[in-house]
Design a protein around this motif. Sequence first.
Motif, mmCIF file in Angstrom:
data_model
loop_
_atom_site.group_PDB
_atom_site.id
_atom_site.type_symbol
_atom_site.label_atom_id
_atom_site.label_comp_id
_atom_site.label_asym_id
_atom_site.label_seq_id
_atom_site.Cartn_x
_atom_site.Cartn_y
_atom_site.Cartn_z
ATOM 1 N N UNK A 292 -6.787 15.873 3.038
ATOM 2 C CA UNK A 292 -7.452 14.577 2.926
ATOM 3 C C UNK A 292 -6.927 13.709 4.070
ATOM 4 N N UNK B 37 4.304 15.125 1.270
ATOM 5 C CA UNK B 37 4.268 13.669 1.471
ATOM 6 C C UNK B 37 3.156 13.265 2.429
ATOM 7 N N UNK B 38 2.791 12.001 2.338
ATOM 8 C CA UNK B 38 1.799 11.450 3.262
ATOM 9 C C UNK B 38 2.379 11.486 4.681
ATOM 10 N N UNK C 166 -3.542 8.917 8.513
ATOM 11 C CA UNK C 166 -2.586 9.678 7.725
ATOM 12 C C UNK C 166 -3.238 10.986 7.295
ATOM 13 N N UNK D 287 -2.965 13.787 4.243
ATOM 14 C CA UNK D 287 -2.414 14.052 2.916
ATOM 15 C C UNK D 287 -2.770 15.470 2.512
ATOM 16 N N UNK E 137 -9.369 10.001 -4.397
ATOM 17 C CA UNK E 137 -9.580 8.637 -3.890
ATOM 18 C C UNK E 137 -8.519 8.292 -2.862
ATOM 19 N N UNK E 138 -8.758 7.213 -2.132
ATOM 20 C CA UNK E 138 -7.755 6.699 -1.215
ATOM 21 C C UNK E 138 -6.673 5.960 -1.968
ATOM 22 N N UNK E 139 -5.714 5.399 -1.221
ATOM 23 C CA UNK E 139 -4.630 4.652 -1.838
ATOM 24 C C UNK E 139 -5.064 3.220 -2.108
ATOM 25 N N UNK F 246 6.909 7.141 0.593
ATOM 26 C CA UNK F 246 7.620 8.136 -0.163
ATOM 27 C C UNK F 246 6.712 9.316 -0.469
ATOM 28 N N UNK F 247 7.279 10.330 -1.102
ATOM 29 C CA UNK F 247 6.527 11.554 -1.379
ATOM 30 C C UNK F 247 5.565 11.400 -2.549
ATOM 31 N N UNK G 228 -6.724 10.110 5.691
ATOM 32 C CA UNK G 228 -6.840 8.723 5.272
ATOM 33 C C UNK G 228 -6.677 7.781 6.451
ATOM 34 N N UNK H 184 -6.500 1.000 2.573
ATOM 35 C CA UNK H 184 -6.901 2.362 2.878
ATOM 36 C C UNK H 184 -8.377 2.583 2.603
ATOM 37 N N UNK H 185 -8.949 3.466 3.392
ATOM 38 C CA UNK H 185 -10.276 3.968 3.088
ATOM 39 C C UNK H 185 -10.195 5.026 2.007
ATOM 40 N N UNK H 186 -11.355 5.508 1.600
ATOM 41 C CA UNK H 186 -11.431 6.509 0.531
ATOM 42 C C UNK H 186 -11.005 7.891 1.007
ATOM 43 N N UNK H 187 -10.948 8.068 2.312
ATOM 44 C CA UNK H 187 -10.518 9.352 2.839
ATOM 45 C C UNK H 187 -11.678 10.278 3.158
ATOM 46 N N UNK I 135 -12.316 14.299 2.984
ATOM 47 C CA UNK I 135 -11.794 15.594 2.531
ATOM 48 C C UNK I 135 -12.290 16.659 3.511
#
Lengths: 113, 114
Positions: free
Chosen positions: B88, B42-43, B35, B37, A42-44, A104-105, B90, B105-108, B110
């Motif tokens: 992913x 990290x993002x 972004x 991922x 899922x997204x954030x 952050x990570x 985003x 954020x969107x769902x991304x 993949x």
Amino acid sequence: AQSVAQPEDQVNVAEGNPLTVKCTYSVSGNPYLFWYVQYPNRGLQFLLKYITGDNLVKGSYGFEAEFNKSQTSFHLKKPSALVSDSALYFCAVRDSGDYKLSFGAGTTVTVRA
Amino acid sequence: ETGVTQTPRHLVMGMTNKKSLKCEQHLGHNAMYWYKQSAKKPLELMFVYSLEERVENNSVPSRFSPECPNSSHLFLHLHTLQPEDSALYLCASSRTAGAWPEAFFGQGTRLTVV
């Protein structure tokens, strides 16, 4: 320059116990601070924010976070964790009035039944 | 539902293909972000657009090309990608000022490069 540090890759707690996820930040101006949660594939999802005012902010799902300017920290807390809180948690910072959002990570939280 | 919609949700492409990722928001936000991922990383902020102008490009390879035709839409054009680009992707949007600066954020998407 701005940055965020989440010193723990993983946090494991038993259900019903308090949960803390640590975050420290660095920013040149006034910070806007955020916590996000990400479930698998899922997204954030936005949890809470600190902009100004009370240092203790409350957010979704019973989470809260405390802004500590002297320690440049913004730790996420929940008094009683649930198994459903198991997810990846991200802390983020933005300089007020700026557009760049730094993360952050991430910290993986596992709550065992 | 955050109000940020990404399509497609999943994409498999060969290294010689050209494809585009789409992001749409109708939240009245004036900043949009891409972004990346990757697993156990990290993002990574790739691009930022503020008021439809690119304001950040974090040393992203030219095989990734963003486009922001208006404040509601953001694209990421992909061309001759490498397997290590599988991740992913985003999209997010936010206001750059005011009392609600949080990003949504969107769902991304993949992406798998084969």
